[in-house]
Write a protein that holds these residues in place. Structure first.
Motif, PDB file in Angstrom:
ATOM      1  N   ALA A 293       0.723  -1.211  -0.042  1.00 26.82           N
ATOM      2  CA  ALA A 293       0.025  -0.050  -0.092  1.00 26.82           C
ATOM      3  C   ALA A 293       0.875   1.332   0.036  1.00 26.82           C
ATOM      4  O   ALA A 293       2.040   1.358   0.683  1.00 26.82           O
ATOM      5  CB  ALA A 293      -0.991  -0.038   1.145  1.00 26.82           C
TER       6      ALA A 293
ATOM      7  N   ALA B  33      -1.462   6.256   2.210  1.00 27.08           N
ATOM      8  CA  ALA B  33      -2.801   5.779   2.254  1.00 27.08           C
ATOM      9  C   ALA B  33      -3.500   5.728   3.393  1.00 27.08           C
ATOM     10  O   ALA B  33      -2.833   5.764   4.511  1.00 27.08           O
ATOM     11  CB  ALA B  33      -2.894   4.278   1.631  1.00 27.08           C
ATOM     12  N   LYS B  34      -4.879   6.239   3.354  1.00 28.31           N
ATOM     13  CA  LYS B  34      -5.485   6.456   4.527  1.00 28.31           C
ATOM     14  C   LYS B  34      -6.962   6.186   4.491  1.00 28.31           C
ATOM     15  O   LYS B  34      -7.656   6.464   3.452  1.00 28.31           O
ATOM     16  CB  LYS B  34      -5.490   8.078   4.890  1.00 28.31           C
ATOM     17  CG  LYS B  34      -5.826   8.343   6.204  1.00 28.31           C
ATOM     18  CD  LYS B  34      -5.226   9.748   6.722  1.00 28.31           C
ATOM     19  CE  LYS B  34      -6.410  10.269   8.104  1.00 28.31           C
ATOM     20  NZ  LYS B  34      -6.436   9.581   9.309  1.00 28.31           N
TER      21      LYS B  34
ATOM     22  N   LEU C 230     -11.593   7.019   2.073  1.00 29.98           N
ATOM     23  CA  LEU C 230     -10.414   6.601   1.632  1.00 29.98           C
ATOM     24  C   LEU C 230      -9.461   7.427   0.882  1.00 29.98           C
ATOM     25  O   LEU C 230     -10.133   7.896  -0.001  1.00 29.98           O
ATOM     26  CB  LEU C 230     -10.398   5.074   0.840  1.00 29.98           C
ATOM     27  CG  LEU C 230      -9.389   4.625   0.123  1.00 29.98           C
ATOM     28  CD1 LEU C 230      -8.483   4.028   1.507  1.00 29.98           C
ATOM     29  CD2 LEU C 230      -9.655   3.097  -0.555  1.00 29.98           C
ATOM     30  N   ARG C 231      -8.263   7.748   1.082  1.00 27.25           N
ATOM     31  CA  ARG C 231      -7.409   8.471   0.279  1.00 27.25           C
ATOM     32  C   ARG C 231      -6.246   7.793   0.123  1.00 27.25           C
ATOM     33  O   ARG C 231      -5.838   7.046   0.780  1.00 27.25           O
ATOM     34  CB  ARG C 231      -7.000   9.809   1.307  1.00 27.25           C
ATOM     35  CG  ARG C 231      -7.926  10.903   1.240  1.00 27.25           C
ATOM     36  CD  ARG C 231      -7.421  12.077   1.664  1.00 27.25           C
ATOM     37  NE  ARG C 231      -6.439  12.157   2.985  1.00 27.25           N
ATOM     38  CZ  ARG C 231      -6.821  12.574   3.985  1.00 27.25           C
ATOM     39  NH1 ARG C 231      -7.918  13.355   4.216  1.00 27.25           N
ATOM     40  NH2 ARG C 231      -5.891  12.539   5.142  1.00 27.25           N
ATOM     41  N   GLY C 232      -5.934   8.322  -1.080  1.00 33.45           N
ATOM     42  CA  GLY C 232      -4.503   7.715  -1.622  1.00 33.45           C
ATOM     43  C   GLY C 232      -4.370   6.328  -2.325  1.00 33.45           C
ATOM     44  O   GLY C 232      -3.283   5.729  -2.673  1.00 33.45           O
ATOM     45  N   MET C 233      -5.668   5.695  -2.213  1.00 33.67           N
ATOM     46  CA  MET C 233      -5.916   4.288  -2.635  1.00 33.67           C
ATOM     47  C   MET C 233      -7.229   4.315  -3.529  1.00 33.67           C
ATOM     48  O   MET C 233      -8.188   5.331  -3.132  1.00 33.67           O
ATOM     49  CB  MET C 233      -5.898   3.090  -1.960  1.00 33.67           C
ATOM     50  CG  MET C 233      -4.506   2.938  -1.174  1.00 33.67           C
ATOM     51  SD  MET C 233      -4.159   1.646  -0.127  1.00 33.67           S
ATOM     52  CE  MET C 233      -4.428   0.267  -1.372  1.00 33.67           C
TER      53      MET C 233
ATOM     54  N   ASN D 148      -2.936  -0.732  -6.078  1.00 34.73           N
ATOM     55  CA  ASN D 148      -3.240   0.322  -5.067  1.00 34.73           C
ATOM     56  C   ASN D 148      -4.896   0.412  -4.884  1.00 34.73           C
ATOM     57  O   ASN D 148      -5.271   1.466  -4.550  1.00 34.73           O
ATOM     58  CB  ASN D 148      -2.821   1.515  -5.503  1.00 34.73           C
ATOM     59  CG  ASN D 148      -1.247   1.853  -5.522  1.00 34.73           C
ATOM     60  OD1 ASN D 148      -0.532   1.098  -4.797  1.00 34.73           O
ATOM     61  ND2 ASN D 148      -0.722   2.372  -6.334  1.00 34.73           N
ATOM     62  N   THR D 149      -5.472  -0.693  -4.898  1.00 36.42           N
ATOM     63  CA  THR D 149      -6.863  -0.744  -4.619  1.00 36.42           C
ATOM     64  C   THR D 149      -7.343  -1.956  -3.408  1.00 36.42           C
ATOM     65  O   THR D 149      -6.110  -2.776  -2.987  1.00 36.42           O
ATOM     66  CB  THR D 149      -7.722  -1.130  -5.726  1.00 36.42           C
ATOM     67  OG1 THR D 149      -7.339  -2.708  -5.904  1.00 36.42           O
ATOM     68  CG2 THR D 149      -7.577  -0.361  -6.788  1.00 36.42           C
TER      69      THR D 149
ATOM     70  N   VAL E 120      -3.628  -0.632   6.193  1.00 36.47           N
ATOM     71  CA  VAL E 120      -4.233   0.589   5.793  1.00 36.47           C
ATOM     72  C   VAL E 120      -5.595   0.510   6.734  1.00 36.47           C
ATOM     73  O   VAL E 120      -6.581  -0.140   6.601  1.00 36.47           O
ATOM     74  CB  VAL E 120      -4.770   0.797   4.519  1.00 36.47           C
ATOM     75  CG1 VAL E 120      -5.730   2.109   4.186  1.00 36.47           C
ATOM     76  CG2 VAL E 120      -3.588   0.869   3.358  1.00 36.47           C
TER      77      VAL E 120
END
Ligand SMILES: [Cu+2]
Length: 139
Positions: free
Chosen positions: A25, A29-30, A52-55, A66-67, A129
């Motif tokens: 991750a 990612a958050k 969800l941020r960054g993914m 990145n999912t 995450v």
């Protein structure tokens, strides 16, 4: 025959190694609970919105960098072993279709909620995450 057995053992060992490999991750990612807020007093049904941020979100079983998909931990801690797929229980709810909110009916009193993202195989990412754990009171 012996060569076949050796090949099968090597294959089994490499499959086991592959399963140990956690999906990476991004460091930034958050995942977070948009609503309800920590400390809120709420009524049933409790609408929980996932942030969800960054993914990105992908359904379970779909491989895309990145999912992941959301898991809601209700009145429980995250499993100590993050190398295994998350079990599906009353307290660990999977959103494998890619849902980003849910409605819960909870008993009156205090409850904790926490989000944990996991990959296509329901295994948490590396690093995990995971959101802050919030406490709500249901009236
Ligand atoms: Cu899952």
């Amino acid at each position: 025959m012996r060569r076949f057995v050796v090949a099968a053992l090597v294959l089994a060992a490499s499959l086991a190694a592959a399963q140990q490999q956690r999906t990476p991750a991004p460091a930034d990612a958050k995942v977070y609970i948009i609503s309800p807020k920590n400390g809120a007093t709420v009524h049933n049904p409790v609408v929980v919105q996932f942030g969800l941020r960054g993914m990105g979100i992908a359904p379970a079983g779909v491989k895309f960098d990145n999912t992941g998909h959301h898991h809601l931990l209700i009145d429980t801690d995250a499993p100590a072993d993050m190398n295994a797929p998350l079990p599906a229980t009353d307290k660990i709810v999977h959103f494998g279709k890619g849902q980003t909110e849910t409605k819960l009916t909870l008993t009156p009193g205090k409850h904790t909620l926490q989000l944990l993202l996991a990959d296509m195989n329901h295994v948490p990412h590396q690093p995990p995450v995971i959101s802050d754990k919030i406490t709500i009171t249901v009236e």
